[in-house]
Structure formats: structure tokens, C-alpha cells
Scaffold this motif. Structure first.
Motif, PDB file in Angstrom:
ATOM      1  N   LEU A  41       0.831  -1.202   0.000  1.00 50.96           N
ATOM      2  CA  LEU A  41       0.000   0.000   0.000  1.00 50.96           C
ATOM      3  C   LEU A  41       0.869   1.257   0.000  1.00 50.96           C
ATOM      4  CD1 LEU A  41      -3.148   0.594   0.317  1.00 50.96           C
ATOM      5  CD2 LEU A  41      -2.610   1.052   2.699  1.00 50.96           C
ATOM      6  N   ASN A  42       1.873   1.293   0.873  1.00 51.62           N
ATOM      7  CA  ASN A  42       2.747   2.463   0.964  1.00 51.62           C
ATOM      8  C   ASN A  42       3.618   2.620  -0.280  1.00 51.62           C
ATOM      9  OD1 ASN A  42       1.847   3.350   3.487  1.00 51.62           O
ATOM     10  ND2 ASN A  42       3.205   1.942   4.564  1.00 51.62           N
ATOM     11  N   GLN A  43       4.028   1.509  -0.888  1.00 52.29           N
ATOM     12  CA  GLN A  43       4.798   1.591  -2.129  1.00 52.29           C
ATOM     13  C   GLN A  43       3.981   2.262  -3.233  1.00 52.29           C
ATOM     14  OE1 GLN A  43       5.805  -2.558  -2.643  1.00 52.29           O
ATOM     15  NE2 GLN A  43       7.906  -2.223  -1.987  1.00 52.29           N
ATOM     16  N   LEU A  44       2.711   1.918  -3.318  1.00 53.10           N
ATOM     17  CA  LEU A  44       1.862   2.517  -4.351  1.00 53.10           C
ATOM     18  C   LEU A  44       1.611   4.001  -4.073  1.00 53.10           C
ATOM     19  CD1 LEU A  44      -0.642  -0.415  -4.932  1.00 53.10           C
ATOM     20  CD2 LEU A  44       1.086   0.428  -6.522  1.00 53.10           C
ATOM     21  N   ILE A  45       1.432   4.348  -2.809  1.00 51.08           N
ATOM     22  CA  ILE A  45       1.275   5.769  -2.477  1.00 51.08           C
ATOM     23  C   ILE A  45       2.544   6.527  -2.871  1.00 51.08           C
ATOM     24  CG2 ILE A  45       0.935   7.456  -0.622  1.00 51.08           C
ATOM     25  CD1 ILE A  45      -0.582   5.265   0.933  1.00 51.08           C
ATOM     26  N   ALA A  46       3.717   5.963  -2.528  1.00 49.32           N
ATOM     27  CA  ALA A  46       4.993   6.616  -2.836  1.00 49.32           C
ATOM     28  C   ALA A  46       5.177   6.798  -4.341  1.00 49.32           C
ATOM     29  CB  ALA A  46       6.150   5.804  -2.258  1.00 49.32           C
ATOM     30  N   ARG A  47       4.638   5.906  -5.146  1.00 51.88           N
ATOM     31  CA  ARG A  47       4.737   6.020  -6.614  1.00 51.88           C
ATOM     32  C   ARG A  47       3.866   7.156  -7.158  1.00 51.88           C
ATOM     33  NH1 ARG A  47       8.708   3.477  -9.379  1.00 51.88           N
ATOM     34  NH2 ARG A  47       9.303   1.614  -8.233  1.00 51.88           N
ATOM     35  N   CYS A  48       2.857   7.540  -6.417  1.00 46.52           N
ATOM     36  CA  CYS A  48       1.916   8.560  -6.914  1.00 46.52           C
ATOM     37  C   CYS A  48       2.427   9.985  -6.749  1.00 46.52           C
ATOM     38  CB  CYS A  48       0.592   8.456  -6.153  1.00 46.52           C
ATOM     39  SG  CYS A  48      -0.304   6.938  -6.454  1.00 46.52           S
ATOM     40  N   VAL A 134      -6.078  15.336  -5.722  1.00 49.09           N
ATOM     41  CA  VAL A 134      -6.146  14.042  -5.037  1.00 49.09           C
ATOM     42  C   VAL A 134      -6.616  12.990  -6.035  1.00 49.09           C
ATOM     43  CG1 VAL A 134      -7.275  12.675  -3.248  1.00 49.09           C
ATOM     44  CG2 VAL A 134      -6.607  15.035  -2.772  1.00 49.09           C
ATOM     45  N   SER A 135      -5.773  11.977  -6.247  1.00 44.92           N
ATOM     46  CA  SER A 135      -6.131  10.895  -7.168  1.00 44.92           C
ATOM     47  C   SER A 135      -6.195   9.541  -6.483  1.00 44.92           C
ATOM     48  CB  SER A 135      -5.131  10.806  -8.320  1.00 44.92           C
ATOM     49  OG  SER A 135      -5.312  11.874  -9.212  1.00 44.92           O
ATOM     50  N   LEU A 136      -5.735   9.467  -5.235  1.00 45.94           N
ATOM     51  CA  LEU A 136      -5.685   8.171  -4.573  1.00 45.94           C
ATOM     52  C   LEU A 136      -6.212   8.271  -3.146  1.00 45.94           C
ATOM     53  CD1 LEU A 136      -4.647   5.170  -4.696  1.00 45.94           C
ATOM     54  CD2 LEU A 136      -2.582   6.024  -3.582  1.00 45.94           C
ATOM     55  N   LEU A 137      -7.112   7.351  -2.817  1.00 45.55           N
ATOM     56  CA  LEU A 137      -7.557   7.153  -1.437  1.00 45.55           C
ATOM     57  C   LEU A 137      -7.068   5.776  -1.020  1.00 45.55           C
ATOM     58  CD1 LEU A 137      -9.223   7.693   1.135  1.00 45.55           C
ATOM     59  CD2 LEU A 137     -11.207   6.763  -0.073  1.00 45.55           C
ATOM     60  N   ALA A 138      -6.244   5.708   0.024  1.00 46.06           N
ATOM     61  CA  ALA A 138      -5.724   4.437   0.527  1.00 46.06           C
ATOM     62  C   ALA A 138      -6.262   4.208   1.936  1.00 46.06           C
ATOM     63  CB  ALA A 138      -4.200   4.464   0.538  1.00 46.06           C
ATOM     64  N   ILE A 139      -6.731   2.998   2.179  1.00 44.11           N
ATOM     65  CA  ILE A 139      -7.246   2.645   3.502  1.00 44.11           C
ATOM     66  C   ILE A 139      -6.454   1.456   4.022  1.00 44.11           C
ATOM     67  CG2 ILE A 139      -9.262   1.935   4.842  1.00 44.11           C
ATOM     68  CD1 ILE A 139     -11.012   3.114   2.607  1.00 44.11           C
ATOM     69  N   ASP A 140      -5.792   1.641   5.142  1.00 43.09           N
ATOM     70  CA  ASP A 140      -5.003   0.560   5.723  1.00 43.09           C
ATOM     71  C   ASP A 140      -5.846  -0.179   6.761  1.00 43.09           C
ATOM     72  OD1 ASP A 140      -3.027  -1.144   6.529  1.00 43.09           O
ATOM     73  OD2 ASP A 140      -1.555   0.403   6.954  1.00 43.09           O
ATOM     74  N   THR A 141      -6.141  -1.448   6.478  1.00 35.67           N
ATOM     75  CA  THR A 141      -6.889  -2.356   7.357  1.00 35.67           C
ATOM     76  C   THR A 141      -8.363  -1.951   7.439  1.00 35.67           C
ATOM     77  OG1 THR A 141      -4.852  -2.503   8.652  1.00 35.67           O
ATOM     78  CG2 THR A 141      -6.750  -3.667   9.492  1.00 35.67           C
TER      79      THR A 141
END
Length: 199
Positions: A41-48, A134-141
Motif C-alpha cells: 500500500l505504501n509503495q503505491l502511495i509513494a509512486r503517486c 487528489v487521485s488516490l484514497l488508501a485505507i489501511d486495514t
């Protein structure tokens, strides 16, 4: 307004081999405990986040953090790796500036209760209307509060999960962004795309 958001195509061929995230797609990262879901998840956020010339998509992201595994120091390393892989020359001072800007491009909403999570959805909606980048919403767990939500009236985990996914889809109807979430032990699936992610 929503069509102006940056696209997240060709984000990471190792994680998303079929071309990246499509607008309004919902992607689940699923797996057993301690298999690296939060890392993916964090890798994909870092790519954005970094500028396009440094290998990123130059967009903003929202992280709804229910698992509380996000580490600023580790995230800085992930962003640095994206910058280094781009092949662009970067002085140490420029590297620090890019990392600082990337961290400022993430809105982290830490949720410690089910009530916090409900409130986070309202905050996300406000942010999406105010911030076109904002192009990405990430939800952890995503299922972190299953037991807290169902202690009075027990429901199946899949029913509880589907209710949360429906809530996300309603947000999709108004905004052109992408969502990533991860849960434990549920089916891997996507909408709008045939990609499957495993961690």
C-alpha cells in the motif's frame, strides 16, 4: 471538476502488471497477517506523489490509517527509491525538497474507533471537493473495527465489509479517484479493472 485529477496509469508494473489504476477503481490487497500488505500500500502511495520527471504521477493522496503502521522514515525511503529509479539527477538538497513535498501531499487520517472511521468518510468527501489533485484514497486495514461495529448485533464479516465497500462506491459516483484498501482473509477483487493484487 473531477475529470481534471491526475491519472494513475502505469503506476508500478511489478505490483499492477495490467497497467495501473483506472479512475473510480477499487482495489483490495488481501493476505494473511504480516505478509506485507501495508508495505505494498505504501509503495503505491509513494509512486503517486513525486513529480513525473522523478517517476511519480505528481498527485495528492489520502491515507485513512486504521492499522497505524505508517512510518514517515520508511516512507521517505520508498519515495527516495522512486526518485532514484527515475534516473534523473538530483542533488541531496533537491531530494530533501521532493521528499518534503511528497509528505505534504499525503493527508493522513488516523482512526482509532469506528466513530473516527465514519467521520473520516465525511472529511474525505470535503477534501475531494476542495482538492482537484487528489487521485488516490488508501485505507489501511479496512476491517479493523469489525468487532467494535458488530458487538451489539453480530453480522458476517463479509456483510460488514460489503457495507463499507458500498460506502466507498457511493463516494466514487461523485469523484474521479482511485481507492486501495487491504483486509485480512477476504477475496481479492477489483472493479473497472481485471488486475489482482497479492501481498
Amino acid at each position: 471538476m473531477a475529470h481534471k485529477r491526475p491519472f494513475l496509469d502505469n503506476l508500478d508494473a511489478n505490483i499492477l502488471p495490467c497497467g495501473g489504476l483506472k479512475p473510480k477503481s477499487l482495489v483490495e490487497i488481501s493476505g494473511a497477517s504480516n505478509t506485507g500488505k501495508s508495505l505494498v500500500l505504501n509503495q503505491l502511495i509513494a509512486r503517486c506523489l513525486p513529480p513525473t520527471y522523478f517517476g511519480g504521477k505528481y498527485c495528492d493522496a489520502i491515507l485513512i490509517d486504521l492499522g497505524h503502521k505508517f512510518s514517515v522514515q520508511h516512507f521517505e525511503k520508498l519515495v527516495t527509491r522512486v526518485i532514484n529509479e527515475s534516473g534523473e539527477k538530483c542533488t541531496p538538497a533537491e531530494n530533501i525538497t521532493v521528499i518534503h513535498n511528497c509528505l505534504n501531499s499525503v493527508t493522513a487520517l488516523n482512526c482509532y474507533t469506528a466513530e473516527d472511521f465514519d467521520l473520516a468518510f465525511d472529511i474525505v468527501e470535503d477534501i475531494l471537493w476542495e482538492n482537484q489533485n487528489v487521485s488516490l484514497l488508501a485505507i489501511d486495514t479496512l476491517d479493523a473495527f469489525y468487532w467494535a461495529d458488530t458487538h451489539k448485533k453480530l453480522v458476517r464479516m463479509t456483510t460488514h465489509y460489503n457495507k463499507l465497500v458500498t460506502k466507498l462506491k457511493q463516494l466514487f459516483l461523485q469523484n474521479n479517484y482511485h481507492a486501495l484498501n487491504h483486509t485480512i482473509g477476504l477475496t481479492i477483487w477489483t472493479s473497472k479493472s481485471n488486475c489482482q493484487i497479492m501481498s
